[in-house]
Structures are given as structure tokens and as C-alpha cells.
Scaffold this active site. Sequence first.
Site, PDB file in Angstrom:
ATOM      1  N   TRP A   4      37.915  45.616  33.577  1.00 35.03           N
ATOM      2  CA  TRP A   4      37.787  44.157  33.502  1.00 35.03           C
ATOM      3  C   TRP A   4      37.985  43.738  32.053  1.00 35.03           C
ATOM      4  CZ3 TRP A   4      37.734  42.045  38.129  1.00 35.03           C
ATOM      5  CH2 TRP A   4      37.099  42.684  39.195  1.00 35.03           C
ATOM      6  N   TRP A  55      33.536  40.117  37.991  1.00 32.61           N
ATOM      7  CA  TRP A  55      32.901  39.216  38.963  1.00 32.61           C
ATOM      8  C   TRP A  55      31.481  38.860  38.555  1.00 32.61           C
ATOM      9  CZ3 TRP A  55      28.529  41.244  41.161  1.00 32.61           C
ATOM     10  CH2 TRP A  55      28.423  42.631  41.282  1.00 32.61           C
TER      11      TRP A  55
END
Length: 502
Positions: free
Chosen positions: A327, A380
Site C-alpha cells: 500500500w 483500506w
Amino acid sequence: MKHGAAGVCSGHVGLEPGFELRLMMARIIHWFRRDLRINDNSSLYSACQQASEVMPVYIVSKWKGTHPWTGANRQEFLCGCLESLARNLEQIGGRLIVRSGSPVEELVRLAHETRAEAIYLSENYSPYDRAIEKQLRDAANAKGIQVRAFRDTVILAPSEVLNHKGEAFRVFTPYAKAWQQHTKPPLTPKVGRLATPSDVQSDPLPTLAHWDMRSEAQILPAGEKAGRDRLKQFLRSAIYGYASQRSNLSASGTSRLSQDLRFGTISPREILAACEKLVGECSAAQRRGIHTFINELVWREFYFQILWHFPHVLDRDFRPEFSGLQWDLDPAKLQRWGEGLTGFPIVDAGMRELNATGYMHNRVRMIVAMFLTKDLHLDWRQGEKYFMRKLVDGDIPANNGGWQWSAGTGADAAPYFRIQNPWTQTADYDPDGEYIKRWVPELRDVDPTRFTRPPEEKLAPGYPLPMVDHARERQVALERFRSATKFSQRDELKRPAGREKV
Ligand SMILES: Cc1cc2nc3c(=O)[nH]c(=O)nc-3n(C[C@H](O)[C@H](O)[C@H](O)COP(=O)(O)OP(=O)(O)OC[C@H]3O[C@@H](n4cnc5c(N)ncnc54)[C@H](O)[C@@H]3O)c2cc1C
């Protein structure tokens, strides 16, 4: 009466015959948490049946300014719910007692001060709440005070719906089938009369100032009556078209009950009972709407049980094969997303709706969450936290479930390779641009067909160009997922579609 018992009553008092007689006490505390209602509240009702005097208590948290998991919108709604609850309790002869600080210390102190013999509460399911319940039991039992937990937050508790091996479900459809087959507990009668001792001291009802916060958004009216009015309104007509209209962004096609379920101003049992009553009175087409709606209540319970059985989802991916996923860390991108300045009209409309009202339509929640994770490649968990700070209905199980669903890492999630395209989603769900124009006023005069494809030039002065190229970022996302999971494109073709909401 045996002190130290710590059973969970299954939602209503009728299950244990003779219970009332055995447990008649002088004083019981009912600890309100996310059950802020006097209707269909089995814990409060049992307390009233089993004691001459009941002390309904809310313990207000003491943090100031900011909190990683909540924000002004949800706290403001909570204040409204407490005001309404206090009024409702007064109408039946009782009084809401407010204390602030650590729940365990305050409850045990109050029980000691008032010589209460028991503390009743509605069971909650997050790891944090479970830990508090255990600490409360230990501290209270040590002083001879009984703690009893009731089931009022969900229709069926996470430990009730299990597969034939007695294990938790990881996939929604078999869970929903098992859920449907279970007998549901009946509604508890409304509390008609409640006597609270007059000499028990209470803090004032909290306002946002208690947490050093100020109002941020235009939120819905709070309280039991407001929730019931929303339910009645929904049952009058929108529920019948729910199956076809729930994702239509220009229609008011959903119930808007999420904050009421979050704070328990209305019980899920009551909503289910009202829906089932309608089923017998309507056409097959209308029944489809009702069943689709009930299915969403089951999704709510599915995520409660995921969090209960797999508490690691709070910090980690439900599916461990995604734990090595790369990420990006990019605060500037996160900020543009949060402010609704990405240059993707549907994403910006959603984020601005959230910032202005503390709510966002479910379809758009999925779009902005996929955008954050698959177009911006941000973790997320960052989006999850932002939502928790802004949403009035912010609820850890559903929010975590929704974020991991969108990221592709969760239980029965969207397969990671089914990446929503914000442009085509707009064509499908906001073809006339009504939703976009409501929340992004700079685009009021733009032809809505231009919201359905990447623009070659600015859509309006002052409105940014798209911050990324969706087609390119989609490829980047796919490569990252494939390299983390070692899945190939061929494996993807073999996988079932999963929940067809993408
Ligand atoms: C990324 C993301 C984050 C979300 N965060 C939350 C959250 O913090 N709190 C929350 O209540 N819902 C959350 N949801 C689920 C859903 O978006 C909201 O429940 C719904 O938009 C609320 O509007 P409504 O009450 O009109 O829903 P309706 O469509 O009328 O549904 C009725 C009720 O069913 C439940 N429900 C509906 N959809 C879902 C779902 N997908 N998962 C779980 N329960 C559902 C809610 O309690 C809702 O009030 C999230 C979804 C996503 C994709």
C-alpha cells in the site's frame, strides 16, 4: 439469588420460567450503551420486572478533542439520542442518570453507592466491548454484584448461527440461509413504568462541548421517535421498490435507519417484525423488495459475527494471503480524497455528502472505497478510520466489513480483480448526474454524460482534472494483488464472481 452469575439472556424474558420471582431485587442498574430505547429493550424490561427501583445509566467517555474512532457527527447524534431517552424515561416515571469516566469504575461505584444488587446490559460484540464486559463482571462480582447480559443489539447473536461443524461461517450465503432457518426471539413489551430513586446524583446530559467538539455537519434528528418515524416512512412505500431502487442515487430508495440501528433507538427485531408483517399483505413483486431489505439486516449480523469470531480483522486482512500487499503512504492523496477534490465527480460527490451530512449512500461508499484502495493504492485502514470519524452510523463491524469487502481482502469480499470503474458506475447509478450536481455545485451546469467518461479538459473552472488515470491504476492494482497472492490472470478467470454488487 446466586451472586456472580454472568449469563446472557436470549433477548427476551420469557425464556426462563419463574425467573422474575427468583430474582426480585430492590435495585438494579441498567447500563445503556447502544440500546438507547425503552421499546423492545429486554435488558431494561427485565430490570423493571425484577426490581422495585431501576437506575438507567449512561456513562459518558472522558476523552477530549479528537478520537481515532469517532468524531463530532456521531457524538452529536449520541447527544440527541440521550436527550430523547431522558425525556422518554421521565414520561414513564424514571430518570436517566449520567456519569462520566471509566465505565467499569463508574458502574461499580454507582452500584456500591446505591446498594444496587445487579447491573443489566445489552451484550456488545467488538473486542473492546467484550473486554469491558469482562472487566465489569470481574469487578462487580468481586463485590457481590451480579452482571447479566441480554441480546438487544442483534436479532441472532454471533454464537448462535454456526455451520454443521459448530464453526463460524466465512461466506455470506450459507450464513444467511442458516440465519433464516433460526427461530427469532419475540419482541419484548415496552417498559410501562419505571421508578428511579430520587437521591441518585446525575451529571448533566452531554453536549458536544463535553468532548471539546463543535458541530460539523447537518445530521438527521436523533432519538426513538425520529427512528420510528423513519421506519414508518420507509414502510409506507420505498421498501416495496427497494430491490430495484436501493442503488439509484437520485431516489430516496433506502431506509436511512443505519444510525438508529447503530445507537439502538430502534431494535433490529422490531424492524424485522414490521417487515414480516408486510410480507403477508403484499404482492410478489413487493415481497422482493422486503426480502432484499431483510437480507441487508442479515449482512449487518454477518459482519457482527465476523468481528466476534475473527477479531483480527480489526487490524489485519480477514484473508491472510493479502497481508503482504503493498500500500502507498501518501497523505496528500488521502487529503484530496477526503475533501472530495479527486476530479472524479462521483467520488467527490460521495465524500462531500459524507462531510456535509455524516452519511453516504451505500453504492457510493463502495465506489469511494474501491477508488481509495484500487486507484490511489492507499491502505483500506486509512479509509476505514476516516469513515469512522465522519459517519453518524459509523459501526466497527459493518465499516470494517465494507472496507475489507471493497479492498478485496475481507470475508466474502469483492474479488480483487473486479475493480469498479467510477465512470461506468456513474452511468449506471447516476445517469442524469442528479446526485453529483447536488453535492458538487461547481458541476451544476455540466452535461451529465460528461460525468461518465474521463474528461479531456476541465469540467468546470475551479474543478480539478482527474487526479489519476483509472485504466492505468487498475493495472497497477492488479499487479500488486497478483504479486502478493501469486495468483495469475488464469486463476482469476476460474474464480466465482462473489457477491454481485460490484
Ligand atoms: C466502505 C463501507 C463502509 C460502511 N460503513 C458502515 C458503517 O460504518 N455503519 C453501517 O451501518 N453501515 C456501513 N456500511 C453499510 C451500508 O453502506 C450502510 O449500512 C447503508 O448505506 C446505510 O443506509 P440505510 O440505513 O439507508 O441502508 P438500507 O439500505 O436501508 O439498509 C438497512 C440496514 O441494513 C444494514 N446494512 C445495509 N447494507 C449493509 C452492509 N453492506 N453491511 C452491513 N449492514 C448493512 C444497515 O444497518 C442499514 O441501516 C458500509 C458500507 C461500505 C461499502
